[in-house]
Scaffold this motif. Structure first.
Motif, PDB file in Angstrom:
ATOM      1  N   ALA A  22       0.819  -1.221   0.000  1.00 37.95           N
ATOM      2  CA  ALA A  22       0.000   0.000   0.000  1.00 37.95           C
ATOM      3  C   ALA A  22       0.847   1.263   0.000  1.00 37.95           C
ATOM      4  CB  ALA A  22      -0.945  -0.007   1.198  1.00 37.95           C
ATOM      5  N   THR A  23       1.927   1.277   0.782  1.00 39.87           N
ATOM      6  CA  THR A  23       2.750   2.489   0.829  1.00 39.87           C
ATOM      7  C   THR A  23       3.540   2.677  -0.460  1.00 39.87           C
ATOM      8  OG1 THR A  23       4.475   1.291   2.067  1.00 39.87           O
ATOM      9  CG2 THR A  23       2.883   2.586   3.347  1.00 39.87           C
ATOM     10  N   ALA A  24       3.919   1.598  -1.106  1.00 40.92           N
ATOM     11  CA  ALA A  24       4.588   1.729  -2.414  1.00 40.92           C
ATOM     12  C   ALA A  24       3.616   2.336  -3.431  1.00 40.92           C
ATOM     13  CB  ALA A  24       5.109   0.382  -2.894  1.00 40.92           C
ATOM     14  N   ARG A  28       3.402   6.087  -5.444  1.00 45.04           N
ATOM     15  CA  ARG A  28       3.513   5.897  -6.893  1.00 45.04           C
ATOM     16  C   ARG A  28       4.799   5.197  -7.312  1.00 45.04           C
ATOM     17  NH1 ARG A  28       0.797  11.391  -9.371  1.00 45.04           N
ATOM     18  NH2 ARG A  28      -1.115  11.180  -8.194  1.00 45.04           N
ATOM     19  N   ASP A  29       5.236   4.286  -6.468  1.00 44.72           N
ATOM     20  CA  ASP A  29       6.408   3.470  -6.759  1.00 44.72           C
ATOM     21  C   ASP A  29       5.899   2.099  -7.184  1.00 44.72           C
ATOM     22  OD1 ASP A  29       8.688   1.918  -6.840  1.00 44.72           O
ATOM     23  OD2 ASP A  29       9.505   2.695  -4.965  1.00 44.72           O
ATOM     24  N   TYR A  30       5.828   1.883  -8.479  1.00 47.20           N
ATOM     25  CA  TYR A  30       5.237   0.660  -9.017  1.00 47.20           C
ATOM     26  C   TYR A  30       6.279  -0.406  -9.366  1.00 47.20           C
ATOM     27  CZ  TYR A  30       1.384   3.948  -9.352  1.00 47.20           C
ATOM     28  OH  TYR A  30       0.433   4.886  -9.065  1.00 47.20           O
ATOM     29  N   GLN A  31       7.494  -0.272  -8.825  1.00 44.94           N
ATOM     30  CA  GLN A  31       8.519  -1.286  -9.068  1.00 44.94           C
ATOM     31  C   GLN A  31       8.019  -2.632  -8.552  1.00 44.94           C
ATOM     32  OE1 GLN A  31      11.589  -1.042 -10.622  1.00 44.94           O
ATOM     33  NE2 GLN A  31      10.787   0.946 -11.245  1.00 44.94           N
ATOM     34  N   ASP A  32       8.180  -3.666  -9.365  1.00 48.29           N
ATOM     35  CA  ASP A  32       7.647  -4.979  -9.021  1.00 48.29           C
ATOM     36  C   ASP A  32       8.196  -5.546  -7.715  1.00 48.29           C
ATOM     37  OD1 ASP A  32      10.228  -5.741  -9.895  1.00 48.29           O
ATOM     38  OD2 ASP A  32       9.461  -6.315 -11.860  1.00 48.29           O
ATOM     39  N   PHE A  49       9.942  -6.002  -0.698  1.00 52.23           N
ATOM     40  CA  PHE A  49      10.549  -5.196   0.367  1.00 52.23           C
ATOM     41  C   PHE A  49      10.082  -3.753   0.270  1.00 52.23           C
ATOM     42  CE2 PHE A  49      13.566  -5.692  -3.097  1.00 52.23           C
ATOM     43  CZ  PHE A  49      13.932  -4.387  -3.400  1.00 52.23           C
ATOM     44  N   MET A  50      10.191  -3.068   1.399  1.00 47.36           N
ATOM     45  CA  MET A  50       9.728  -1.688   1.538  1.00 47.36           C
ATOM     46  C   MET A  50      10.540  -0.744   0.654  1.00 47.36           C
ATOM     47  SD  MET A  50       9.481   0.456   5.091  1.00 47.36           S
ATOM     48  CE  MET A  50       8.080  -0.500   5.658  1.00 47.36           C
ATOM     49  N   ASN A  51       9.861   0.283   0.134  1.00 46.00           N
ATOM     50  CA  ASN A  51      10.572   1.282  -0.668  1.00 46.00           C
ATOM     51  C   ASN A  51      11.151   2.383   0.218  1.00 46.00           C
ATOM     52  OD1 ASN A  51       8.363   2.952  -0.113  1.00 46.00           O
ATOM     53  ND2 ASN A  51       7.856   3.341  -2.223  1.00 46.00           N
ATOM     54  N   ILE A  52      12.089   3.137  -0.332  1.00 47.40           N
ATOM     55  CA  ILE A  52      12.806   4.159   0.432  1.00 47.40           C
ATOM     56  C   ILE A  52      11.882   5.298   0.875  1.00 47.40           C
ATOM     57  CG2 ILE A  52      13.562   5.425  -1.617  1.00 47.40           C
ATOM     58  CD1 ILE A  52      16.196   5.994  -0.051  1.00 47.40           C
ATOM     59  N   LEU A  53      10.876   5.616   0.083  1.00 47.51           N
ATOM     60  CA  LEU A  53       9.973   6.697   0.468  1.00 47.51           C
ATOM     61  C   LEU A  53       9.226   6.352   1.747  1.00 47.51           C
ATOM     62  CD1 LEU A  53       8.642   7.619  -3.078  1.00 47.51           C
ATOM     63  CD2 LEU A  53      10.345   8.854  -1.715  1.00 47.51           C
ATOM     64  N   THR A  54       8.841   5.104   1.899  1.00 45.18           N
ATOM     65  CA  THR A  54       8.162   4.678   3.122  1.00 45.18           C
ATOM     66  C   THR A  54       9.123   4.712   4.302  1.00 45.18           C
ATOM     67  OG1 THR A  54       6.674   3.291   1.824  1.00 45.18           O
ATOM     68  CG2 THR A  54       6.819   2.831   4.181  1.00 45.18           C
ATOM     69  N   SER A  55      10.347   4.268   4.091  1.00 41.93           N
ATOM     70  CA  SER A  55      11.340   4.306   5.169  1.00 41.93           C
ATOM     71  C   SER A  55      11.570   5.738   5.637  1.00 41.93           C
ATOM     72  CB  SER A  55      12.662   3.692   4.697  1.00 41.93           C
ATOM     73  OG  SER A  55      12.478   2.344   4.330  1.00 41.93           O
ATOM     74  N   ASN A  56      11.707   6.662   4.689  1.00 41.79           N
ATOM     75  CA  ASN A  56      11.867   8.083   5.046  1.00 41.79           C
ATOM     76  C   ASN A  56      10.667   8.593   5.829  1.00 41.79           C
ATOM     77  OD1 ASN A  56      14.387   8.497   3.900  1.00 41.79           O
ATOM     78  ND2 ASN A  56      13.565   9.215   1.958  1.00 41.79           N
ATOM     79  N   ALA A  57       9.476   8.243   5.372  1.00 37.66           N
ATOM     80  CA  ALA A  57       8.256   8.709   6.031  1.00 37.66           C
ATOM     81  C   ALA A  57       8.150   8.165   7.453  1.00 37.66           C
ATOM     82  CB  ALA A  57       7.032   8.310   5.215  1.00 37.66           C
ATOM     83  N   LEU A  58       8.523   6.906   7.663  1.00 42.61           N
ATOM     84  CA  LEU A  58       8.460   6.330   9.003  1.00 42.61           C
ATOM     85  C   LEU A  58       9.449   7.011   9.944  1.00 42.61           C
ATOM     86  CD1 LEU A  58       8.034   2.571   8.071  1.00 42.61           C
ATOM     87  CD2 LEU A  58       6.315   4.059   9.144  1.00 42.61           C
ATOM     88  N   ALA A  59      10.646   7.309   9.461  1.00 40.50           N
ATOM     89  CA  ALA A  59      11.635   8.023  10.277  1.00 40.50           C
ATOM     90  C   ALA A  59      11.131   9.424  10.613  1.00 40.50           C
ATOM     91  CB  ALA A  59      12.978   8.088   9.550  1.00 40.50           C
TER      92      ALA A  59
END
Length: 131
Positions: A22-24, A28-32, A49-59
Motif C-alpha cells: 500500500a505504501t509503495a 507511486r512506486d510501481y517497481q515490481d 521489500f519496503m521502498n525508500i519513500l516509506t522508510s523516510n516517512a516512518l523516520a
C-alpha cells in the motif's frame, strides 16, 4: 527542555505485506519488487521489500511524533541498509544529536531481524518554549 543525548522511546513498526504494498502504491512506486513476490525473488530478494519513500516517512513520523504537532521537519538524511520484508518488525530508535536554538537534530536507526534497515538523522524546528 530538549538536550543532547536525550533518548527517544523506541517504536516498533510491524511490517505487513499490506503495508509494504500500500505504501509503495501510495507513493507511486510501481517497481515490481515492492508488490510481486515472484518477481522480487527472480531479482534475488527473498520476498517483496519496503521502498525508500516509506522508510523516510516512518523516520520522519517517528521524530515528529516525539517533537510534537508544532514541530516542522527541516531535513531528513537517511541511508538504507538491509531490506524490510513482510512478517518482520522494524524498531525505530533515536537520540538527540544537536540542539541549536529551535533546530533539533535527532539521530535515528531502524533495526529488523536482519540488522540495520535505516540510519541517519531528522532535523526538526520546534517552538522556542519546547526546545
Amino acid at each position: 527542555m530538549t538536550a543532547v543525548g536525550e533518548v527517544l522511546p523506541p517504536q516498533d513498526v510491524p511490517l505487513t505485506r499490506t503495508m509494504i504494498v500500500a505504501t509503495a502504491i501510495a507513493s507511486r512506486d510501481y517497481q515490481d519488487v515492492h508488490h510481486d513476490p515472484d518477481l522480487a525473488a527472480a531479482r534475488g530478494s527473498r520476498d517483496i521489500f519496503m521502498n525508500i519513500l516509506t522508510s523516510n516517512a516512518l523516520a520522519e513520523r517517528y521524530v515528529r511524533d516525539w517533537a510534537g504537532p508544532a514541530a516542522r521537519v527541516r531535513r531528513i538524511r537517511i541511508r538504507l541498509g538491509v531490506p524490510n520484508h513482510p512478517g518482520d518488525t522494524m524498531t525505530l530508535t533515536g537520540e538527540v544529536a544537536s540542539v541549536d536554538g529551535p533546530q533539533v537534530e535527532v539521530a535515528v536507526r531502524g533495526e529488523n531481524s536482519l540488522g540495520t534497515h535505516l540510519s541517519g538523522s531528522v532535523t526538526v524546528e520546534v517552538p522556542e518554549e519546547q526546545a
